[in-house]
Scaffold this motif. Structure first.
Motif, mmCIF file in Angstrom:
data_model
loop_
_atom_site.group_PDB
_atom_site.id
_atom_site.type_symbol
_atom_site.label_atom_id
_atom_site.label_comp_id
_atom_site.label_asym_id
_atom_site.label_seq_id
_atom_site.Cartn_x
_atom_site.Cartn_y
_atom_site.Cartn_z
ATOM 1 N N GLY A 41 0.807 -1.211 0.000
ATOM 2 C CA GLY A 41 0.000 0.000 0.000
ATOM 3 C C GLY A 41 0.838 1.257 0.000
ATOM 4 O O GLY A 41 2.055 1.224 -0.229
ATOM 5 N N MET A 42 0.188 2.384 0.302
ATOM 6 C CA MET A 42 0.876 3.664 0.249
ATOM 7 C C MET A 42 0.169 4.671 1.133
ATOM 8 O O MET A 42 -1.051 4.596 1.329
ATOM 9 C CB MET A 42 0.905 4.184 -1.195
ATOM 10 C CG MET A 42 1.610 5.509 -1.386
ATOM 11 S SD MET A 42 1.609 6.000 -3.136
ATOM 12 C CE MET A 42 2.467 7.577 -3.017
ATOM 13 N N ASP A 93 -1.537 15.866 -2.704
ATOM 14 C CA ASP A 93 -1.022 16.014 -4.058
ATOM 15 C C ASP A 93 -0.506 14.698 -4.636
ATOM 16 O O ASP A 93 0.058 14.664 -5.734
ATOM 17 C CB ASP A 93 0.076 17.079 -4.124
ATOM 18 C CG ASP A 93 1.281 16.746 -3.251
ATOM 19 O OD1 ASP A 93 1.300 15.662 -2.642
ATOM 20 O OD2 ASP A 93 2.199 17.585 -3.167
ATOM 21 N N GLY A 94 -0.681 13.600 -3.898
ATOM 22 C CA GLY A 94 -0.294 12.287 -4.389
ATOM 23 C C GLY A 94 1.126 11.879 -4.079
ATOM 24 O O GLY A 94 1.540 10.764 -4.409
ATOM 25 N N ALA A 95 1.897 12.735 -3.420
ATOM 26 C CA ALA A 95 3.283 12.415 -3.079
ATOM 27 C C ALA A 95 3.328 11.558 -1.820
ATOM 28 O O ALA A 95 2.500 11.722 -0.913
ATOM 29 C CB ALA A 95 4.086 13.689 -2.855
ATOM 30 N N PRO A 96 4.283 10.628 -1.716
ATOM 31 C CA PRO A 96 4.399 9.821 -0.504
ATOM 32 C C PRO A 96 4.617 10.702 0.723
ATOM 33 O O PRO A 96 5.339 11.710 0.656
ATOM 34 C CB PRO A 96 5.621 8.941 -0.773
ATOM 35 C CG PRO A 96 5.734 8.894 -2.258
ATOM 36 C CD PRO A 96 5.273 10.233 -2.742
ATOM 37 N N LEU A 97 3.988 10.339 1.829
ATOM 38 C CA LEU A 97 4.212 11.038 3.088
ATOM 39 C C LEU A 97 5.669 10.842 3.507
ATOM 40 O O LEU A 97 6.195 9.732 3.441
ATOM 41 C CB LEU A 97 3.279 10.478 4.160
ATOM 42 C CG LEU A 97 3.203 11.242 5.485
ATOM 43 C CD1 LEU A 97 2.612 12.631 5.278
ATOM 44 C CD2 LEU A 97 2.364 10.461 6.499
ATOM 45 N N THR A 98 6.320 11.929 3.932
ATOM 46 C CA THR A 98 7.719 11.860 4.335
ATOM 47 C C THR A 98 7.863 12.209 5.809
ATOM 48 O O THR A 98 6.956 12.764 6.435
ATOM 49 C CB THR A 98 8.598 12.789 3.486
ATOM 50 O OG1 THR A 98 8.126 14.141 3.629
ATOM 51 C CG2 THR A 98 8.562 12.380 2.026
ATOM 52 N N LEU A 128 -3.832 10.278 2.743
ATOM 53 C CA LEU A 128 -4.727 9.174 2.420
ATOM 54 C C LEU A 128 -3.898 7.895 2.397
ATOM 55 O O LEU A 128 -2.946 7.779 1.623
ATOM 56 C CB LEU A 128 -5.378 9.406 1.055
ATOM 57 C CG LEU A 128 -6.394 8.357 0.595
ATOM 58 C CD1 LEU A 128 -7.613 8.357 1.501
ATOM 59 C CD2 LEU A 128 -6.812 8.624 -0.853
ATOM 60 N N ALA A 129 -4.252 6.946 3.254
ATOM 61 C CA ALA A 129 -3.597 5.629 3.278
ATOM 62 C C ALA A 129 -4.455 4.676 2.454
ATOM 63 O O ALA A 129 -5.655 4.526 2.706
ATOM 64 C CB ALA A 129 -3.462 5.124 4.705
ATOM 65 N N THR A 130 -3.831 4.052 1.446
ATOM 66 C CA THR A 130 -4.588 3.220 0.516
ATOM 67 C C THR A 130 -3.920 1.867 0.322
ATOM 68 O O THR A 130 -2.773 1.660 0.705
ATOM 69 C CB THR A 130 -4.700 3.900 -0.861
ATOM 70 O OG1 THR A 130 -3.388 4.077 -1.412
ATOM 71 C CG2 THR A 130 -5.400 5.245 -0.762
ATOM 72 N N GLY A 131 -4.639 0.980 -0.319
ATOM 73 C CA GLY A 131 -4.150 -0.354 -0.598
ATOM 74 C C GLY A 131 -3.290 -0.412 -1.849
ATOM 75 O O GLY A 131 -2.522 0.505 -2.136
ATOM 76 N N ARG A 132 -3.438 -1.440 -2.627
ATOM 77 C CA ARG A 132 -2.537 -1.695 -3.761
ATOM 78 C C ARG A 132 -2.722 -0.673 -4.886
ATOM 79 O O ARG A 132 -3.764 -0.050 -4.995
ATOM 80 C CB ARG A 132 -2.748 -3.122 -4.256
ATOM 81 C CG ARG A 132 -2.218 -4.149 -3.264
ATOM 82 C CD ARG A 132 -2.643 -5.548 -3.585
ATOM 83 N NE ARG A 132 -2.169 -5.962 -4.912
ATOM 84 C CZ ARG A 132 -2.525 -7.092 -5.485
ATOM 85 N NH1 ARG A 132 -3.364 -7.924 -4.860
ATOM 86 N NH2 ARG A 132 -2.061 -7.412 -6.676
ATOM 87 N N PRO A 133 -1.712 -0.502 -5.749
ATOM 88 C CA PRO A 133 -1.647 0.644 -6.656
ATOM 89 C C PRO A 133 -2.832 0.844 -7.573
ATOM 90 O O PRO A 133 -3.143 1.967 -7.923
ATOM 91 C CB PRO A 133 -0.397 0.346 -7.492
ATOM 92 C CG PRO A 133 0.451 -0.500 -6.610
ATOM 93 C CD PRO A 133 -0.505 -1.336 -5.831
#
Length: 267
Positions: free
Chosen positions: A230-231, A236-241, A258-263
């Protein structure tokens, strides 16, 4: 440098030991006081953090540790080197105080802004999640904290009727508005970082969060979710840092995410 598997083992053992201390206080009843930011703290938070910090100091003395109660006391290490540990000794203090079992212990290793290893332990549920070193696992424990089973987990593809998780204690209008706009009909209220883990093990599709969080609240669950496929991304769609200082936010404060599942479920 220590191997990732060894660090995960250290985090797992430290989280389980802290969970024992927390459960003893949980069963006896904890005294509550307010910190400077009016958030609650108990002796369970402080005792668990002392135990974890002592273990990390013994085994990883050269790695800075950012821990929630240490930061509240004004003790903030320099993390400019890019490799550090984030600790939330008791995530979901309000759940703990309210008698709900979904509070957790969280430990994560950050490298170059990314949570590469993480452990989330729910002591009252006898469950632990870990992520990193090429694996994501759910670990079931018995009443004496011995391992009963280790099961690989993976985030799922979003189906026709996605389900969302929301915070029991920190939900807000912006989160509700997002769920309405996304036409999500199924939602479940859960406390603490368990929400990341539930997305990671495929029992929910997403966890939108628009109310404030700190990096120690999210890093371990983020590591588990990423390891499960997940991610966690910002608006803005960038990974949380991690280890960030953003305009208008406190040090180590997260923006909405937003924490989501598979791509395939990401737009």
């Amino acid at each position: 440098m220590q191997q990732s598997a060894d660090i995960l083992k250290l985090f797992e053992e430290s989280a389980i030991a802290a969970g024992r201390v927390i459960l003893d206080i949980y069963r006896a009843g904890a005294a509550v006081r307010l910190k400077g930011d009016t958030s609650p703290v108990t002796e369970a938070d402080e005792a668990a953090e002392r135990l974890i910090l002592a273990a990390l100091a013994r085994h990883m003395p050269d790695v800075p540790v950012v821990a929630e109660e240490e930061v509240a006391a004004g003790r903030i290490p320099d993390v400019s080197g890019g490799r550090f540990i984030l600790v939330d000794p008791l995530d979901g203090t309000r759940e703990f105080i309210g008698g709900h079992d979904d509070f957790t212990v969280n430990i994560a290793l950050i490298e170059a802004g990314t949570p590469v290893l993480g452990v989330v332990h729910a002591p009252a549920l006898h469950t632990l999640y870990l992520g990193g070193a090429g694996k994501a696992e759910k670990v079931k424990l018995d009443d004496k904290d011995a391992v009963i089973a280790r099961m690989p987990i993976a985030a799922r593809l979003k189906g026709a009727s996605p389900s969302a998780l929301v915070s029991r204690s920190h939900n807000c209008d912006a989160t509700d508005a997002y769920i309405r706009k996304a036409a999500i009909l199924e939602r479940k209220t859960v406390g603490s970082s368990l929400k990341f883990c539930m997305v990671a093990e495929g029992v929910a599709d997403l966890y939108p969060r628009f109310s404030p969080t700190m990096e120690w609240d999210t890093a371990a669950g983020d590591a588990v979710l990423r390891a499960a496929g997940g991610m966690v991304a910002t608006e803005d769609g960038a990974p949380l840092t991690y280890g960030k200082r953003l305009p208008g936010l406190r040090a180590f404060e997260n923006p909405p995410f937003l924490a989501t599942g598979r791509p395939s479920e990401r737009g």
